[in-house]
Design an enzyme around this catalytic site. Structure first.
Site, short mmCIF file in Angstrom:
data_model
loop_
_atom_site.label_atom_id
_atom_site.label_comp_id
_atom_site.label_asym_id
_atom_site.label_seq_id
_atom_site.Cartn_x
_atom_site.Cartn_y
_atom_site.Cartn_z
N TYR A 110 -4.45 18.08 -10.98
CA TYR A 110 -4.82 16.96 -10.11
C TYR A 110 -5.89 16.10 -10.79
O TYR A 110 -5.74 14.87 -10.89
CB TYR A 110 -5.35 17.51 -8.77
CG TYR A 110 -5.86 16.45 -7.82
CD1 TYR A 110 -4.98 15.65 -7.09
CD2 TYR A 110 -7.23 16.25 -7.63
CE1 TYR A 110 -5.46 14.69 -6.21
CE2 TYR A 110 -7.71 15.29 -6.75
CZ TYR A 110 -6.81 14.51 -6.04
OH TYR A 110 -7.29 13.55 -5.17
N ASP A 154 10.26 8.19 -2.59
CA ASP A 154 9.57 9.35 -3.17
C ASP A 154 9.16 9.00 -4.60
O ASP A 154 10.02 8.77 -5.46
CB ASP A 154 10.52 10.56 -3.16
CG ASP A 154 9.82 11.84 -3.59
OD1 ASP A 154 8.88 11.77 -4.43
OD2 ASP A 154 10.19 12.92 -3.10
N VAL A 173 -12.91 13.63 1.87
CA VAL A 173 -12.60 12.90 3.10
C VAL A 173 -11.74 13.81 3.95
O VAL A 173 -10.83 14.48 3.45
CB VAL A 173 -11.84 11.58 2.78
CG1 VAL A 173 -11.63 10.78 4.06
CG2 VAL A 173 -12.56 10.76 1.72
N LYS A 189 -5.70 12.21 -12.10
CA LYS A 189 -6.60 11.17 -11.57
C LYS A 189 -7.46 10.58 -12.70
O LYS A 189 -7.81 9.41 -12.66
CB LYS A 189 -7.49 11.75 -10.47
CG LYS A 189 -6.74 12.07 -9.17
CD LYS A 189 -6.22 10.81 -8.50
CE LYS A 189 -5.67 11.09 -7.11
NZ LYS A 189 -5.16 9.88 -6.43
N ASN A 247 -2.50 4.22 -3.44
CA ASN A 247 -3.25 5.24 -2.70
C ASN A 247 -2.52 6.58 -2.62
O ASN A 247 -3.16 7.61 -2.43
CB ASN A 247 -3.52 4.71 -1.28
CG ASN A 247 -3.97 5.80 -0.34
OD1 ASN A 247 -5.11 6.23 -0.36
ND2 ASN A 247 -3.04 6.30 0.49
N ILE A 279 0.85 -1.21 0.00
CA ILE A 279 0.00 0.00 0.00
C ILE A 279 0.88 1.24 0.00
O ILE A 279 1.80 1.37 0.80
CB ILE A 279 -1.01 0.00 1.18
CG1 ILE A 279 -1.80 1.31 1.18
CG2 ILE A 279 -0.35 -0.25 2.53
CD1 ILE A 279 -3.05 1.28 2.02
N1 LIG Z 1 -9.04 13.44 1.09
C1 LIG Z 1 -9.88 13.60 0.07
O1 LIG Z 1 -10.86 14.35 0.17
C2 LIG Z 1 -9.65 12.86 -1.22
C3 LIG Z 1 -10.59 13.01 -2.24
C4 LIG Z 1 -10.39 12.33 -3.44
C5 LIG Z 1 -9.30 11.50 -3.59
N2 LIG Z 1 -8.39 11.38 -2.57
C6 LIG Z 1 -7.23 10.51 -2.79
O2 LIG Z 1 -7.10 9.61 -1.70
C7 LIG Z 1 -5.72 9.23 -1.57
C8 LIG Z 1 -5.29 9.44 -0.13
O3 LIG Z 1 -5.37 10.83 0.14
P1 LIG Z 1 -5.40 11.48 1.60
O4 LIG Z 1 -6.51 12.43 1.62
O5 LIG Z 1 -5.25 10.45 2.64
O6 LIG Z 1 -4.06 12.38 1.46
P2 LIG Z 1 -2.87 12.75 2.44
O7 LIG Z 1 -3.31 12.75 3.85
O8 LIG Z 1 -2.26 13.98 1.87
O9 LIG Z 1 -1.87 11.51 2.22
C9 LIG Z 1 -1.21 11.37 1.01
C10 LIG Z 1 -0.25 10.20 1.12
O10 LIG Z 1 0.50 10.14 -0.12
C11 LIG Z 1 1.90 10.11 0.19
N3 LIG Z 1 2.67 10.81 -0.84
C12 LIG Z 1 2.44 12.06 -1.33
N4 LIG Z 1 3.43 12.39 -2.18
C13 LIG Z 1 4.27 11.32 -2.24
C14 LIG Z 1 5.49 11.07 -2.93
N5 LIG Z 1 6.06 11.98 -3.73
N6 LIG Z 1 6.10 9.87 -2.75
C15 LIG Z 1 5.57 8.94 -1.91
N7 LIG Z 1 4.42 9.13 -1.23
C16 LIG Z 1 3.79 10.33 -1.38
C17 LIG Z 1 2.01 10.84 1.53
O11 LIG Z 1 3.14 10.37 2.25
P3 LIG Z 1 4.49 11.20 2.52
O12 LIG Z 1 4.14 12.65 2.61
O13 LIG Z 1 5.04 10.59 3.77
O14 LIG Z 1 5.32 10.88 1.32
C18 LIG Z 1 0.74 10.39 2.25
O15 LIG Z 1 0.97 9.15 2.90
C19 LIG Z 1 -4.95 10.10 -2.56
O16 LIG Z 1 -4.70 9.39 -3.75
C20 LIG Z 1 -5.92 11.25 -2.84
O17 LIG Z 1 -5.69 11.85 -4.09
C21 LIG Z 1 -8.53 12.04 -1.40
#
Ligand SMILES: NC(=O)c1ccc[n+]([C@@H]2O[C@H](COP(=O)([O-])OP(=O)(O)OC[C@H]3O[C@@H](n4cnc5c(N)ncnc54)[C@H](OP(=O)(O)O)[C@@H]3O)[C@@H](O)[C@H]2O)c1
Length: 233
Positions: A152, A60, A185, A156, A86, A5
Site C-alpha cells: 500500500y 473496476d 480518517v 501511494k 481518490n 472523482i
Molecule cells: N481512511 C484513511 O485513514 C486513509 C488514510 C490515508 C489515505 N487514505 C486514502 O483516501 C482515499 C479514500 O479512502 P477511504 O478511507 O474513503 O476508503 P474506502 O472507504 O475504502 O473507499 C475506497 C473507495 O475506492 C473505491 N475502489 C476501491 N477499489 C476499487 C476498484 N478496484 N475500482 C474502482 N474503485 C475502487 C471504492 O469503491 P467500490 O468498492 O465501490 O469500488 C471506494 O469508493 C484512498 O485513496 C485511501 O487510500 C485513506
C-alpha cells in the site's frame, strides 16, 4: 465545474462528491465498482441538491478496460475542470505473504488508475484545471512507517512522485497537480485494517476539506504532496 472523482461510492470520496453537489451548478462524474452505492449517491444529490448534477460510471480500476472508460467519460464531458484520484485499495499483510495479485491490485487502483485517468482527461483540460491525487502519510518519504503496509505505502509513494513529475510536465498548460497525503480518517478502509484504532477525523470532515482544497488549493500549491494529518498514523 465539471468534476471527475474516483472512489465516490463510500468514505471520503462519497462525502467529497456530496460537498461538490452542495455548490450550485457543478456537474460531477463519480467512478467506482458498486453500482448500488453510486445510485444511492445520485439519488441523494437529486433529492437534496437539484441545482447540481451527479452521474456515475461503474468501473473496476483493477480489471476494467480503460479504452471503454475513456469512451464513457467522453459521453459525459467535453471538458473537465477537476480530476480527483481518490479511489484506494489497502492490503495489510506481512511482506512475505503479499501475493502477486495483491501487488497488481494495489498498484492498479492506487497508481495505475490515477496515471491512466490523467492521460485520458488532460486533453479535456484547459488552463486552470486541477488534478488532485489522494495519497497517504505512508506514501511520503521520511514519515513514520507501519508494518504490513509495504505494498500500500509503496503504491501511494508512486502516486506522490507522479504528482511532482506531472506538475512539472503540465506547467506549460497551466494545469495544477497536487496530492493530499492523509493520516487516519474514520472510514471502512481504516476500520477494516485497524479495528481498534480511533481516527481523529470523520469521512465527512475530510470530504469537506478535499472539496475545498480541490477548488482553492491550486492557487497556493502546485506539484506538492501535502500531509493532512493530526495524528500518527
Ligand atoms: N481512511 C484513511 O485513514 C486513509 C488514510 C490515508 C489515505 N487514505 C486514502 O483516501 C482515499 C479514500 O479512502 P477511504 O478511507 O474513503 O476508503 P474506502 O472507504 O475504502 O473507499 C475506497 C473507495 O475506492 C473505491 N475502489 C476501491 N477499489 C476499487 C476498484 N478496484 N475500482 C474502482 N474503485 C475502487 C471504492 O469503491 P467500490 O468498492 O465501490 O469500488 C471506494 O469508493 C484512498 O485513496 C485511501 O487510500 C485513506
Amino acid at each position: 465545474m465539471n468534476i471527475v472523482i474516483t472512489g465516490a461510492s463510500r468514505g471520503i470520496g462519497y462525502h467529497t462528491a456530496l460537498k461538490f453537489a452542495e455548490r450550485n451548478g457543478n456537474a460531477i462524474l463519480a467512478i467506482a465498482r458498486s453500482e448500488e452505492k453510486l445510485q444511492t449517491l445520485k439519488n441523494k444529490v437529486e433529492a437534496e441538491f437539484p441545482s447540481s448534477n451527479l452521474d456515475y460510471i461503474v468501473f473496476d480500476f483493477y480489471t476494467g478496460d480503460y479504452g471503454q472508460l475513456e469512451i464513457e467519460i467522453k459521453k459525459h464531458f467535453k471538458h473537465v475542470d477537476l480530476l480527483i484520484n481518490n479511489a484506494g485499495y489497502l492490503v495489510t499483510k506481512p511482506f512475505l505473504e503479499i501475493t502477486s495479485e495483491d501487488f497488481d491490485q494495489s498498484f492498479g487502483v492506487n497508481i495505475k488508475a490515477a496515471f491512466r485517468l490523467s492521460q485520458i482527461l488532460i486533453p479535456l483540460m484547459k488552463e486552470g484545471a486541477h488534478i488532485l491525487n489522494i495519497s497517504s502519510m505512508g506514501g511520503i518519504q521520511g514519515s513514520v512507517k507501519f508494518p504490513e503496509m509495504s505494498v500500500y505505502s509503496a503504491s501511494k509513494g508512486a502516486l506522490s512522485i507522479l504528482t511532482e513529475v506531472l506538475a512539472v510536465e503540465l506547467n506549460d498548460k497551466k494545469i495544477a497537480v497536487n496530492a493530499l497525503a492523509f493520516g487516519a480518517v474514520d472510514t471502512e478502509m481504516l476500520r477494516t485494517a485497524f479495528p481498534d484504532y480511533k481516527a481523529p477525523l470523520t469521512a465527512q470532515e475530510m470530504g469537506a476539506y478535499v472539496a475545498d482544497f480541490a477548488c482553492n488549493g491550486k492557487k497556493y500549491f502546485n506539484g506538492k504532496v501535502l500531509p493532512v494529518s493530526v495524528s500518527t498514523p
